[in-house]
Design an enzyme around this catalytic site. Sequence first.
Site, mmCIF file in Angstrom:
data_model
loop_
_atom_site.group_PDB
_atom_site.id
_atom_site.type_symbol
_atom_site.label_atom_id
_atom_site.label_comp_id
_atom_site.label_asym_id
_atom_site.label_seq_id
_atom_site.Cartn_x
_atom_site.Cartn_y
_atom_site.Cartn_z
ATOM 1 C CB CYS A 153 0.361 60.298 -5.109
ATOM 2 S SG CYS A 153 1.870 61.263 -5.136
ATOM 3 C CG HIS A 154 3.794 58.983 -8.633
ATOM 4 N ND1 HIS A 154 3.970 59.954 -7.663
ATOM 5 C CD2 HIS A 154 4.573 59.358 -9.674
ATOM 6 C CE1 HIS A 154 4.815 60.868 -8.096
ATOM 7 N NE2 HIS A 154 5.196 60.536 -9.314
#
Length: 195
Positions: free
Chosen positions: A112-113
């Site tokens: 994800c991030h």
Amino acid sequence: MEKQLKDKKVAIVVADGFEEVELTKPLEALENAGATVDIISPQEKTVRAWAETDWGKDYPVDKNIQDVVAEDYDALVLPGGVMNPDHLRTNDRVVSFVTGFFDDSKPIAAICHGPWTLIETGELDGRKLTSFPSLKTDLQNAGALWVDEEVVTDKGLVTSRTPKDLPAFCKKMIEEIAEGRHDQPARKGGVHQLG
């Protein structure tokens, strides 16, 4: 089932605001595979999760980032969540710790991030990876080859886009950690050795 990772020690690095399921699912997969796992954070005793739209649970911190070195671990996992990597990537001690895994060609899994923190290492030039879509330009600016795929592996670097990708992410993460170091030819003046 054989414990593929019974002799492996894995670091999961998080700050407040990590996406809860992106810590809990990889942690469960690692422990089920027999790995020893430390939750490491710049925070002292606990770290707070973000659960999709609001704060989640507090999780105990096993070790402070000031007290660890990459040499003590076989692999690194970086969960996402927007706030979490934004804190981590501005912490020099975290960046140094993460860079140590690249220096030693050890497996790194970021979802994800999570790959946001990897940019600060300066090690993404020419590496193929994925992430949450909003990081695409940042990663490309760091020299990465960004693709929109469920899970991407590049010489021990495992990346995925969102929590929906967690089953594939966890499976590939376990495989890469079981394989161990992914030595690269002609890296930083090193000599590639077989075996």
